[in-house]
Write an enzyme that holds these catalytic residues in place. Sequence first.
Site, PDB file in Angstrom:
ATOM      1  N   GLY A   1       8.171   7.101  -3.195  1.00 15.87           N
ATOM      2  CA  GLY A   1       8.881   7.015  -1.929  1.00 15.87           C
ATOM      3  C   GLY A   1       9.271   5.613  -1.511  1.00 15.87           C
TER       4      GLY A   1
ATOM      5  CE1 TYR B   1       3.918   9.367  10.674  1.00 17.78           C
ATOM      6  CE2 TYR B   1       5.801   9.929  12.044  1.00 17.78           C
ATOM      7  CZ  TYR B   1       5.253   9.245  10.967  1.00 17.78           C
ATOM      8  OH  TYR B   1       6.046   8.430  10.201  1.00 17.78           O
TER       9      TYR B   1
ATOM     10  N   GLY C   1       7.494   3.146  -0.303  1.00 16.53           N
ATOM     11  CA  GLY C   1       6.636   2.084  -0.807  1.00 16.53           C
ATOM     12  C   GLY C   1       7.010   1.657  -2.206  1.00 16.53           C
TER      13      GLY C   1
ATOM     14  CB  THR D   1      -0.960   0.023   1.210  1.00 17.71           C
ATOM     15  OG1 THR D   1      -0.214   0.142   2.423  1.00 17.71           O
ATOM     16  CG2 THR D   1      -1.810  -1.245   1.249  1.00 17.71           C
ATOM     17  N   GLY D   2       0.377   2.298  -0.641  1.00 18.18           N
ATOM     18  CA  GLY D   2       1.150   3.533  -0.730  1.00 18.18           C
ATOM     19  C   GLY D   2       2.458   3.349  -1.457  1.00 18.18           C
ATOM     20  CB  SER D   3       3.745   0.814  -3.529  1.00 21.12           C
ATOM     21  OG  SER D   3       2.572   0.302  -4.122  1.00 21.12           O
TER      22      SER D   3
END
Length: 257
Positions: free
Chosen positions: A18, A147, A20, A13-15
Site C-alpha cells: 500500500g 478511527y 507505505g 512502518t507498515g511498508s
Amino acid sequence: MNLELEGKRALVTGSSAGLGETIARLLAAEGARVVVHGRNEARTRAVAASIGADAVLGDLATDEGADEVAKVAGHVDILVNNAGAYPHHTWADATPGRWAQTYQTNVISGVRMIQRLVPGMRARGWGRIITIGGGLATQPIAGLPDYNASLAARHNLAVSLARELGGTGVTSNVVAPGAIRVAALETVFLHMARERGWGSTWEEIEPRVVNEVAPNDLGRFGRPEEVAAAVAYLASPLAAYVSGATLRVDGGAIRGV
C-alpha cells in the site's frame, strides 16, 4: 530536484504494501537507506529485496515488537509513522475494547517508535518524523468513530512533538492523505459500485465514487506517489524550516485557511 537524502537512514512502518510501500520505494530511489517494516514476512522481505532495503518484522502494538524493530533499524534519521489499521466500526459496534485496540494500533504504536528512535536523532542534532494522518482527524464522519479519533490523536501528538523538539534540528510533521487509490480501498469501492450498479471497472466508477462518496476539488482519487512525494519533501533537509505542520494531499477535500 535533489532532495539530499543520500545516505540518510529511513524507517517506514507498515511498508510491506500500500501507501507505505510506495513511500519506501520513493525514499530509496532518492538515495535513502530504507528499512521496510511489516508483519507478513514474505511480503516484507520481497519489498525490501526489490529496492535493496533492509527488512524488519514486528507488531508495533506490543512493546516486544517495537523493541525488535528499533533494534534492527538501528541508527534512524527519518521515521515515517505510517503503520495502522482502518477498522470499519460504527457507533453501534465500536465497543470500548475495540476503541482501545484501535488506539493501541494507530496511536501507541507510533509513540513506541518515537520513544525508541527520536532520542538518537536529538543527540545527533538532525532528524525527521513524519506521521501519516488524514482529513478525518479534523472533519470526522458519523461512522468509524474510533478511527476518526485515532487520526486526531496522531495529528495532535505530532504537533506536540514538534514543540518538544524545537531548536534540536529534529522536526515533526503530518502528511494527511485524502482518498488515495491503493489496492485495499479500490477493492472496497469496486464492491460498493457493483452493488449500486455503477459499473465494474475503476475507470467507470471513479467519477461516481468521488462525486457521491469522497468529493474533492480535483474530481479524482489521489495516487500513492503523490503522497510519497510529500513525505519525501518533509523528510529532506530542504524542509528544515517546516515543523508542526500538516501537509494535506487530498485534492482540496478538506477546507482550511
